[in-house]
Design a protein around this motif. Sequence first.
Motif, PDB file in Angstrom:
ATOM      1  N   VAL A  17      10.091  -1.891   2.372  1.00 16.61           N
ATOM      2  CA  VAL A  17       9.261  -0.823   1.799  1.00 16.61           C
ATOM      3  C   VAL A  17       7.773  -1.199   1.701  1.00 16.61           C
ATOM      4  N   TYR A  20       5.179   0.114   4.253  1.00 17.89           N
ATOM      5  CA  TYR A  20       4.617   1.469   4.355  1.00 17.89           C
ATOM      6  C   TYR A  20       4.318   2.108   3.003  1.00 17.89           C
ATOM      7  N   ASN A  21       4.388   1.315   1.930  1.00 16.70           N
ATOM      8  CA  ASN A  21       4.139   1.860   0.595  1.00 16.70           C
ATOM      9  C   ASN A  21       2.638   1.992   0.347  1.00 16.70           C
ATOM     10  N   ARG A  22       1.987   2.834   1.165  1.00 20.63           N
ATOM     11  CA  ARG A  22       0.534   2.974   1.071  1.00 20.63           C
ATOM     12  C   ARG A  22       0.139   4.436   1.200  1.00 20.63           C
ATOM     13  N   HIS A  23      -1.005   4.766   0.649  1.00 16.27           N
ATOM     14  CA  HIS A  23      -1.510   6.139   0.744  1.00 16.27           C
ATOM     15  C   HIS A  23      -2.248   6.360   2.062  1.00 16.27           C
ATOM     16  N   PHE A  33       2.805   6.879   3.630  1.00 14.83           N
ATOM     17  CA  PHE A  33       4.172   6.712   3.143  1.00 14.83           C
ATOM     18  C   PHE A  33       5.099   7.810   3.678  1.00 14.83           C
ATOM     19  N   TYR A  34       4.610   9.037   3.666  1.00 11.82           N
ATOM     20  CA  TYR A  34       5.466  10.160   4.061  1.00 11.82           C
ATOM     21  C   TYR A  34       5.555  10.313   5.577  1.00 11.82           C
ATOM     22  N   GLN A  37       7.647   7.521   7.444  1.00 15.39           N
ATOM     23  CA  GLN A  37       9.102   7.657   7.376  1.00 15.39           C
ATOM     24  C   GLN A  37       9.586   8.834   8.208  1.00 15.39           C
TER      25      GLN A  37
ATOM     26  N   GLY B  87       8.397  11.767  -8.127  1.00 17.68           N
ATOM     27  CA  GLY B  87       7.430  11.627  -7.039  1.00 17.68           C
ATOM     28  C   GLY B  87       8.040  10.962  -5.820  1.00 17.68           C
ATOM     29  N   GLY B  88       7.264  10.065  -5.181  1.00 17.37           N
ATOM     30  CA  GLY B  88       7.665   9.453  -3.914  1.00 17.37           C
ATOM     31  C   GLY B  88       9.006   8.749  -3.969  1.00 17.37           C
ATOM     32  N   PHE B  91      12.109  10.114  -2.414  1.00 13.74           N
ATOM     33  CA  PHE B  91      12.197  10.146  -0.952  1.00 13.74           C
ATOM     34  C   PHE B  91      13.125   9.089  -0.370  1.00 13.74           C
ATOM     35  N   HIS B 240      -0.716   2.674  -3.812  1.00 16.73           N
ATOM     36  CA  HIS B 240       0.693   2.744  -3.425  1.00 16.73           C
ATOM     37  C   HIS B 240       1.258   4.124  -3.741  1.00 16.73           C
ATOM     38  N   ILE B 241       2.425   4.435  -3.144  1.00 22.53           N
ATOM     39  CA  ILE B 241       3.089   5.713  -3.424  1.00 22.53           C
ATOM     40  C   ILE B 241       4.228   5.506  -4.418  1.00 22.53           C
ATOM     41  N   VAL B 242       5.003   4.425  -4.242  1.00 20.60           N
ATOM     42  CA  VAL B 242       5.968   4.054  -5.275  1.00 20.60           C
ATOM     43  C   VAL B 242       5.517   2.726  -5.877  1.00 20.60           C
ATOM     44  N   SER B 243       5.773   2.529  -7.180  1.00 21.05           N
ATOM     45  CA  SER B 243       5.260   1.323  -7.837  1.00 21.05           C
ATOM     46  C   SER B 243       5.997   0.089  -7.319  1.00 21.05           C
ATOM     47  N   TYR B 250      14.346   1.343  -4.195  1.00 15.83           N
ATOM     48  CA  TYR B 250      14.187   2.319  -3.114  1.00 15.83           C
ATOM     49  C   TYR B 250      14.987   1.895  -1.880  1.00 15.83           C
ATOM     50  N   LEU B 299       9.957  17.662   0.127  1.00 15.05           N
ATOM     51  CA  LEU B 299       8.563  17.999  -0.196  1.00 15.05           C
ATOM     52  C   LEU B 299       8.456  19.167  -1.178  1.00 15.05           C
ATOM     53  N   LEU B 302       7.398  18.273  -4.555  1.00 17.68           N
ATOM     54  CA  LEU B 302       5.959  18.075  -4.772  1.00 17.68           C
ATOM     55  C   LEU B 302       5.230  19.416  -4.797  1.00 17.68           C
TER      56      LEU B 302
END
Lengths: 58, 504
Positions: A17, A20-23, A33-34, A37, B87-88, B91, B240-243, B250, B299, B302
């Motif tokens: 993870v 790719y756990n980035r904005h 991230f979206y 995937q 949130g993320g 997913f 980050h999207i998930v902490s 995840y 989605l 969101l």
Amino acid sequence: MKKTILLLLPFAGLLWVPLYNRHDPVLLGFPFFYWYQLAWVPVTSVLIWMAWKTDKQS
Amino acid sequence: MIPSLPDNAAIGVFVLCFVATIVLGSTVRFWRPLLNRRKAVTHHNQGEEWGLGGREFGAWITWFLVGGDFYTAYTVIAVPALVYSTGGFGFFALPYTIIVYPFIFAVMPKLWTIARDGGHATAADIVRARFGSRTLELAVAISGLVAVLPYIALQLIGIRTVVEALGYTGMLPLLFAFVSLAAYTWLGGLHAPALTAFIKDVMIYIAVLAAVIIVPIHLGGYGAMFHAATEHLPAIPGGHIVSQDQTVPYATLALSSAFAAFLYPHTLTGILAAKSADTIRQNAVFLPIYTIVLGLIALLGLMAHAAGIVTTSSSQVVPQLFLAIFPSWFAGFCFAAIAVGALVPASVMAIGAANLIMHNILPRHSESVTGARLAGLGVKVGALGCVVFLNAKFAIDLQLLGGVIILQTFPALIMGLLPLRLSAPALIGGWASGSLFGLGLCWMDGLKPVHPIAFGGFSASVSTGLLALGVNIVVTMVLGSVIRLALGASPSTLQPRQSMRRQS
């Protein structure tokens, strides 16, 4: 052997993870991230298709 | 914000679409011969016809059937609800429904071949033939049955959710869900979901495409949508999207869900009903198309934030979003899509569980179509009980419990395909330890899907199902070695015993 690698690639690409756990970078409004995937969906299809062809040749 | 109320147009369109699907599915045996123009009489007995569709589904029907029972109310209601609340993190369903396909490609054609050659209809059949153990057969069958009940309950909740969104309250929505499911399955058998799954898909595709096009237009594009949604969710530092502490949950939830997904009786039914092993391989290539749709549906969780939907009952997120952004008649259509999307898998689940009861739990030679139908009805009553006696949120948590239970059949069913010397007593020991351990952890953690572990300076939360599977595999291996050492048996001395078992 080739077949095994093809089939294991999606596991490697999706289960690590932090990869790719980035904005950023954002694509068409989608954070990395979206879309990263989502991109694996067609890639996985193609990899399985290649494994299928490898199967048929051997 | 006051929840939007539907009008008669929504209710009318919903009833029309939903009833039409049920009637088409329930009467499938009357009009199917007209389409096929081939002899309706086949060499299959009626039980195999009702339970496995005669094992003759080609690539297209298998695609619709497997997709139809794998992508369920869990996808359209529960996943967006999780995304709405977390949130993320919600997913994780996306990697889960991607890596499941290489797994299917590698494993399921082998399982299909064994099932076809031996005339097996269920996982427990396969395990009994492979290991010659009635106890192991019962263990696998009961795991399947127990695991699928809360899953059917979730489908009933899916149907109930949209009927409630149409403005009905009390017991009526649930009763409506149960009666429609019972009628549909009783009359149609596996042919009902297989041939109506395409109606479900077309309706879901229309609803989802409309949502992913119209909602961002309302909200000023996807960038604005993601931005607006972020403001309603807890902030995650560092871009980050998930902490950081959510990454291990995840990944492990995705992995354990992928391993569990096709051990369920209903998903396996879809696989075993295929015409050939190559049909399954071909489907592994094309089934991921559904995953794109799943990603888009996720989605919606969101989008609901961005559209200003505020609700405490998270399963109402998608219906409320549809009511808020669509004209009411189209919202009614989308609700019918969700209801049909829950009905089709619930029906396959009930048939898969009925197959288990008839083939594996009841004594041999008690099989009949009426018996299978009654067993299917009994399963649905059990699922109804799950809904009535537990509240909705609890049932979604119980579905995780189902995953933990069904994962414990992994060693017997999937590792049994490997050239490992696994013995029935060792597998039973592993199954019992894994199930007890997993259920114990769920009980202690208050039904949370992950359990915190610390090991040599490394600490993280790991999927409970995966931990229990680890215990299961270790116990199976250790017991297997101990038994082999104690008996002093080498592989060559085990061989004749296995062939003897096969004859019995």
